[in-house]
Design a protein around this motif. Structure first.
Motif, PDB file in Angstrom:
ATOM      1  N   LEU A 294      51.541 -66.352  79.059  1.00 34.76           N
ATOM      2  CA  LEU A 294      52.323 -66.974  80.132  1.00 34.76           C
ATOM      3  C   LEU A 294      52.350 -68.502  80.096  1.00 34.76           C
ATOM      4  O   LEU A 294      53.384 -69.106  80.414  1.00 34.76           O
ATOM      5  CB  LEU A 294      51.824 -66.495  81.495  1.00 34.76           C
ATOM      6  N   PRO A 295      51.262 -69.196  79.723  1.00 36.72           N
ATOM      7  CA  PRO A 295      51.344 -70.667  79.665  1.00 36.72           C
ATOM      8  C   PRO A 295      52.423 -71.188  78.725  1.00 36.72           C
ATOM      9  O   PRO A 295      52.928 -72.304  78.913  1.00 36.72           O
ATOM     10  CB  PRO A 295      49.943 -71.077  79.198  1.00 36.72           C
ATOM     11  N   VAL A 296      52.784 -70.406  77.723  1.00 38.82           N
ATOM     12  CA  VAL A 296      53.853 -70.826  76.810  1.00 38.82           C
ATOM     13  C   VAL A 296      55.163 -70.959  77.578  1.00 38.82           C
ATOM     14  O   VAL A 296      55.981 -71.842  77.294  1.00 38.82           O
ATOM     15  CB  VAL A 296      53.990 -69.827  75.635  1.00 38.82           C
ATOM     16  N   GLY A 297      55.389 -70.100  78.562  1.00 40.98           N
ATOM     17  CA  GLY A 297      56.594 -70.193  79.378  1.00 40.98           C
ATOM     18  C   GLY A 297      56.634 -71.457  80.213  1.00 40.98           C
ATOM     19  O   GLY A 297      57.702 -72.046  80.412  1.00 40.98           O
ATOM     20  N   ILE A 298      55.469 -71.891  80.702  1.00 43.25           N
ATOM     21  CA  ILE A 298      55.409 -73.150  81.448  1.00 43.25           C
ATOM     22  C   ILE A 298      55.814 -74.307  80.546  1.00 43.25           C
ATOM     23  O   ILE A 298      56.615 -75.173  80.927  1.00 43.25           O
ATOM     24  CB  ILE A 298      53.992 -73.375  82.008  1.00 43.25           C
ATOM     25  N   ALA A 299      55.265 -74.321  79.327  1.00 44.92           N
ATOM     26  CA  ALA A 299      55.586 -75.387  78.375  1.00 44.92           C
ATOM     27  C   ALA A 299      57.061 -75.366  77.990  1.00 44.92           C
ATOM     28  O   ALA A 299      57.670 -76.425  77.773  1.00 44.92           O
ATOM     29  CB  ALA A 299      54.708 -75.252  77.134  1.00 44.92           C
TER      30      ALA A 299
END
Length: 408
Positions: A294-299
């Protein structure tokens, strides 16, 4: 992977190839009719409306028949939409008819994976499916631009050929005719998909029962923690992604001074990035670790915002590739997770229908917001920043809520 899986991949490739080329041909056809700019996002809205309106029924339809047959019927409906466009039906309505075929097709193409493969191969299978779909997006964008290029279309339209007699007298109409043939090829592949046992056959086909059953599936999947996170992420991804594809077209023509043909091909760069990200996800992300991406989506949201400050096409290519790779890396595990939970809870066709309902409601809403932004004469750079900020904010909220969830 078995032979049937590769036939499914081939059928999906050609159907997705035609889907993506048709969007650009329909946009060009609107231009020949001198349609206002705001009708371009509305064109997509007509397409996705069928996903929303038919969502309670297409899942039941996909689970009630062998899914290869459902895919064949769906491609036949798409062929009918192309034919209607060539016969003079307004592109908005004809593209909406194609959307009906696409809405019928989606639960079957993904639901069949859970029927022909064990669950531990679903991430790998989704990686293959997304890879082939993305390849179709890339080639569809390239072919869409090629079919519309005067150098290509003039070879067929000059000289008083039989095409003129069939009312194929412009580049968009020629492109649509070729796309119709590609849909036909996809339908032929559908005929060779192995027949599988019908899973989760509905006990009743009464419309009221189907609506009640869909609502039960809808609430069941949203209440399940892992179903909730996968639904939220895929809903955001496809809603924002469909809108950003149109934004990129406008941005490329305004900032990079590209014509429609070159701007169309630039969207293929994002698709190439998605293919790269999908391949990495299929190789390195197990189903039990799906939530950790999920952090990849934030980036990705921040990368989208950075596009507003790019004015060189070479830098744009690099940024779009990275954005696509991020998207592919986090959406493939989420798709696999959603299929896994849906198959366990209610049946693959039902769960994919719920997914399509949510995703396309998101697409309809975000395209509507984009159309309003155009009518309000907002700059394309402001629109890009707004959408990037929206992606990062929603992904951050989802991550905070679900970061401790684990796949069983």
């Amino acid at each position: 992977m078995n032979r049937g899986f590769y036939i499914i991949l081939a059928a999906q490739f050609f159907s997705a190839l035609a889907d993506n080329a048709l969007l650009f041909a329909a946009i060009a056809l609107l231009a020949t009719l001198a349609a206002p700019d705001w009708q371009i996002p509305v064109l997509q809205q007509f397409f996705v409306f069928a996903y929303i309106a038919l969502a309670p029924f297409v899942g039941t339809f996909a689970d009630a028949l062998p899914k290869g047959r459902v895919m064949f019927i769906s491609n036949a409906v798409k062929i009918g939409g192309c034919a209607a466009m060539l016969l003079g039906l307004h592109p908005l309505y004809a593209y909406g008819l194609v959307g009906i075929g696409a809405a019928m097709y989606s639960p079957a193409k993904y639901g069949i994976l859970t029927e022909c493969l064990p669950h531990h191969k679903l991430v790998l299978a989704n990686g293959w499916m997304e890879g082939f779909t993305v390849a179709a997006i890339i080639l569809g964008a390239i072919l869409g631009g090629l079919f519309l290029a005067p150098a290509f279309s003039n070879r067929f339209l000059q000289g008083g050929t039989a095409l003129f007699q069939a009312n194929i007298d412009t580049a968009p109409k020629l492109a649509i005719l070729i796309i119709l043939c590609i849909y036909t090829l996809a339908a032929l592949f559908n005929l060779y998909i192995p027949r599988l046992a019908i899973d989760h056959k509905p006990p009743s086909r009464h419309p009221l029962f189907i609506l009640k059953d869909f609502w039960h599936s809808f609430t069941l999947l949203w209440r399940d923690p892992l179903g909730q996170v996968s639904l939220a992420v895929t809903t955001l991804f496809w809603g924002a992604g469909a809108t950003l594809r149109l934004i990129i077209l406008s941005w490329a023509m305004l900032t990079l001074s590209f014509d429609l043909e070159r701007a169309t091909q630039l969207t293929a760069v994002v698709a190439a990035g998605i293919a790269i990200g999908s391949a990495f996800a299929a190789r390195f992300v197990p189903l039990k670790g799906a939530v950790r991406v999920l952090p990849v989506g934030i980036a990705m949201g921040f990368a989208v915002m950075a596009m507003a400050f790019v004015s060189d096409w070479r830098v744009a290519v690099a940024f779009l590739t990275v954005i696509g790779a991020m998207g592919g890396y986090f959406v493939v595990p989420m798709n696999a997770l959603l299929q896994h939970r849906g198959h366990l809870l209610m049946g693959a066709g039902h769960s994919i229908a719920v997914q399509n309902f949510n995703e396309n409601l998101s697409i309809l809403a975000l395209l509507g917001v984009y159309a309003l932004m155009i009518r309000a004469e907002m700059s394309v750079h402001a629109i890009i920043v707004a959408f990037g900020l929206f992606i990062s904010s929603v992904m951050f909220i989802v991550y905070r809520v679900h970061r401790d969830d684990a796949v069983q």
